[in-house]
Design a protein around this motif. Sequence first.
Motif, PDB file in Angstrom:
ATOM      1  N   GLY A   1      -1.827 -10.869   0.539  1.00  0.00           N
ATOM      2  CA  GLY A   1      -2.087  -9.654  -0.380  1.00  0.00           C
ATOM      3  C   GLY A   1      -3.550  -9.519  -0.608  1.00  0.00           C
ATOM      4  O   GLY A   1      -4.371  -9.534   0.333  1.00  0.00           O
ATOM      5  N   TRP A   2      -3.703  -8.934  -1.940  1.00  0.00           N
ATOM      6  CA  TRP A   2      -5.083  -8.306  -2.357  1.00  0.00           C
ATOM      7  C   TRP A   2      -5.911  -9.337  -3.527  1.00  0.00           C
ATOM      8  O   TRP A   2      -4.829  -9.729  -4.260  1.00  0.00           O
ATOM      9  CB  TRP A   2      -5.067  -6.972  -2.724  1.00  0.00           C
ATOM     10  CG  TRP A   2      -5.073  -6.048  -1.470  1.00  0.00           C
ATOM     11  CD1 TRP A   2      -5.812  -5.510  -0.797  1.00  0.00           C
ATOM     12  CD2 TRP A   2      -3.691  -5.600  -1.043  1.00  0.00           C
ATOM     13  NE1 TRP A   2      -5.386  -4.665   0.172  1.00  0.00           N
ATOM     14  CE2 TRP A   2      -3.779  -4.632   0.134  1.00  0.00           C
ATOM     15  CE3 TRP A   2      -2.165  -5.629  -1.309  1.00  0.00           C
ATOM     16  CZ2 TRP A   2      -3.201  -4.178   0.785  1.00  0.00           C
ATOM     17  CZ3 TRP A   2      -1.449  -5.251  -0.671  1.00  0.00           C
ATOM     18  CH2 TRP A   2      -1.730  -4.368   0.503  1.00  0.00           C
TER      19      TRP A   2
ATOM     20  N   GLY B   1      -9.818  -5.926  -4.755  1.00  0.00           N
ATOM     21  CA  GLY B   1      -9.056  -4.906  -4.108  1.00  0.00           C
ATOM     22  C   GLY B   1      -9.268  -5.623  -2.499  1.00  0.00           C
ATOM     23  O   GLY B   1      -8.986  -4.826  -1.525  1.00  0.00           O
TER      24      GLY B   1
ATOM     25  N   LEU C   1       4.081  -5.722  -0.464  1.00  0.00           N
ATOM     26  CA  LEU C   1       4.032  -4.380  -0.607  1.00  0.00           C
ATOM     27  C   LEU C   1       4.337  -3.727  -1.798  1.00  0.00           C
ATOM     28  O   LEU C   1       4.173  -2.594  -2.204  1.00  0.00           O
ATOM     29  CB  LEU C   1       4.385  -3.778   0.690  1.00  0.00           C
ATOM     30  CG  LEU C   1       3.284  -4.083   1.984  1.00  0.00           C
ATOM     31  CD1 LEU C   1       3.876  -3.373   3.218  1.00  0.00           C
ATOM     32  CD2 LEU C   1       1.873  -3.509   1.686  1.00  0.00           C
TER      33      LEU C   1
ATOM     34  N   ALA D   1       5.100  -4.583  -4.604  1.00  0.00           N
ATOM     35  CA  ALA D   1       4.193  -4.654  -5.778  1.00  0.00           C
ATOM     36  C   ALA D   1       3.188  -3.795  -6.010  1.00  0.00           C
ATOM     37  O   ALA D   1       2.664  -3.155  -6.979  1.00  0.00           O
ATOM     38  CB  ALA D   1       3.541  -5.980  -5.880  1.00  0.00           C
ATOM     39  N   LYS D   2       2.940  -2.963  -4.709  1.00  0.00           N
ATOM     40  CA  LYS D   2       1.943  -1.817  -4.791  1.00  0.00           C
ATOM     41  C   LYS D   2       2.871  -0.700  -4.799  1.00  0.00           C
ATOM     42  O   LYS D   2       2.349   0.624  -4.509  1.00  0.00           O
ATOM     43  CB  LYS D   2       1.134  -1.944  -3.439  1.00  0.00           C
ATOM     44  CG  LYS D   2       0.235  -3.155  -3.512  1.00  0.00           C
ATOM     45  CD  LYS D   2      -1.056  -2.989  -4.407  1.00  0.00           C
ATOM     46  CE  LYS D   2      -2.131  -4.084  -4.073  1.00  0.00           C
ATOM     47  NZ  LYS D   2      -3.141  -3.672  -5.167  1.00  0.00           N
ATOM     48  N   GLY D   3       4.136  -0.709  -4.936  1.00  0.00           N
ATOM     49  CA  GLY D   3       4.903   0.461  -4.940  1.00  0.00           C
ATOM     50  C   GLY D   3       5.392   1.089  -3.701  1.00  0.00           C
ATOM     51  O   GLY D   3       5.853   2.289  -3.623  1.00  0.00           O
TER      52      GLY D   3
ATOM     53  N   ARG E   1       0.584   5.749  -0.515  1.00  0.00           N
ATOM     54  CA  ARG E   1       0.058   4.862  -1.834  1.00  0.00           C
ATOM     55  C   ARG E   1      -1.189   4.109  -1.812  1.00  0.00           C
ATOM     56  O   ARG E   1      -1.719   3.782  -2.645  1.00  0.00           O
ATOM     57  CB  ARG E   1       1.152   4.216  -2.384  1.00  0.00           C
ATOM     58  CG  ARG E   1       2.631   4.803  -2.583  1.00  0.00           C
ATOM     59  CD  ARG E   1       3.518   3.996  -3.152  1.00  0.00           C
ATOM     60  NE  ARG E   1       4.783   4.711  -3.121  1.00  0.00           N
ATOM     61  CZ  ARG E   1       5.268   5.166  -4.330  1.00  0.00           C
ATOM     62  NH1 ARG E   1       4.581   4.996  -5.254  1.00  0.00           N
ATOM     63  NH2 ARG E   1       6.305   5.975  -4.255  1.00  0.00           N
ATOM     64  N   LEU E   2      -1.624   3.896  -0.428  1.00  0.00           N
ATOM     65  CA  LEU E   2      -2.871   2.657  -0.153  1.00  0.00           C
ATOM     66  C   LEU E   2      -3.560   3.389   0.781  1.00  0.00           C
ATOM     67  O   LEU E   2      -3.587   3.130   2.193  1.00  0.00           O
ATOM     68  CB  LEU E   2      -2.140   1.518   0.360  1.00  0.00           C
ATOM     69  CG  LEU E   2      -0.835   0.875  -0.396  1.00  0.00           C
ATOM     70  CD1 LEU E   2      -0.589  -0.212   0.186  1.00  0.00           C
ATOM     71  CD2 LEU E   2      -1.730   0.497  -1.701  1.00  0.00           C
TER      72      LEU E   2
END
Length: 419
Positions: free
Chosen positions: A142-143, A147, A187, A189-191, A371-372
């Motif tokens: 993840g991050w 970030g 992913l 979790a990041k929408g 979104r990213l």
Amino acid sequence: MPAATTKPQPQVTIIGAGPAGLMAAEVLAQGGATVTVYDAMASAGRKFLMAGRGGLNLTHSEPLPQFLTRYREAMPKLSAAIEAFPPDALRAWSEALGQPTFVGSSGRVFPQSFKASPLLRAWLRRLDSMGVQLKLRHRWIGWDESGHLLFQTPNGQRGVNVTATVLALGGASWPRLGSDGTWAEILPAKGVKISRLRPANCGFTVAWSDIFRDRFEGQPLKGVTLSFGSHRVRGEAIITRTGIEGGAIYALSADLREAVSSSGQAPLRLGLRPDLETGDLIARLSAPRGKQSVSNWLRKAAQLSPVGIGLLQEAAMRTGVQLSSLSSEYLAALINAVPITLNGTAPIARAISTAGGISFDELDPDFMIRRLPGIFAAGEMLDWEAPTGGYLLQASFATGAAAGRGVLQWLKKRMANSE
């Protein structure tokens, strides 16, 4: 006069050292980016090498319009990428690496060496000569709070700050080769919308009798037809301890899987002697059986294999009838339409590939996750599936190349905006 300053090259990270990730790396390196490929395994291309164990089926030679239909609902989303890097381009790419290809009798395309390892070795040498770095035993988790990309390494966690990233982590089949699908938990979790991962090109479970299972596990069914609804395919299958698998099954697996999911079972029909006209088969079965056992009679009269006869006996047992009591007409019909009830799918870990993944609605036309910003995705992570026959690898290569081009376009726009 002040000395001219050289702008630093953009740093791009690829996560996943399979066909999609390595192709993205090649496109990016050719475009001038500094590229590092990370992979959780101890070596690159583990599943690619597994795909080549029986002969590496790179792509297919059928006309491109027909080729594209193999991707079913995902065709509109994949067409541009495959048209930009079509089967002919993939074959030329392989030949440039010293691995010329040939077209088999089925139309499938293979390297002349029939192996994946020479192609992968040549490819890794090319990437190394282009400056692409390979970081192995780095599992993306993840991050971090800043970030930065976060990796689990043998020496602990490590954060990496980069300009752009291509995610090419594969699906969830054969997790021991590296594609374990854990990204499908990161992913969302990041929408990012993920369609549930499901087995594709997979086997199915069947409630075989103990006698049949113990005697015929591992036995092949060659030159048979399999029918489900209006779909009919010719090929081979294999009896497993828990059910049935093989090329002909894989060709129908998407529809079979959905039927099992919606109703709990799928009625499959298997033709044991599809090359025999019904009238000819009836004539053969009308000959007197004499004192022969039913098995010997079917073996001689209809040239059925032991496993084929076993399937007929399974079908008869489930309906409570004796094969010897059936008319020649009914038996002939049964031989070319043996009913097999599939009652489940084999585990995703044993599937050839994966259905589901990142929804194409989450991507822009350049394969960037909307979104990213700066995060792109390619390969089997995306929500598409295809039958075996070269279609899986072709789309993985093509979407990897498309994501690489997308990153270059994004970097160019970003640089222009910063000037």
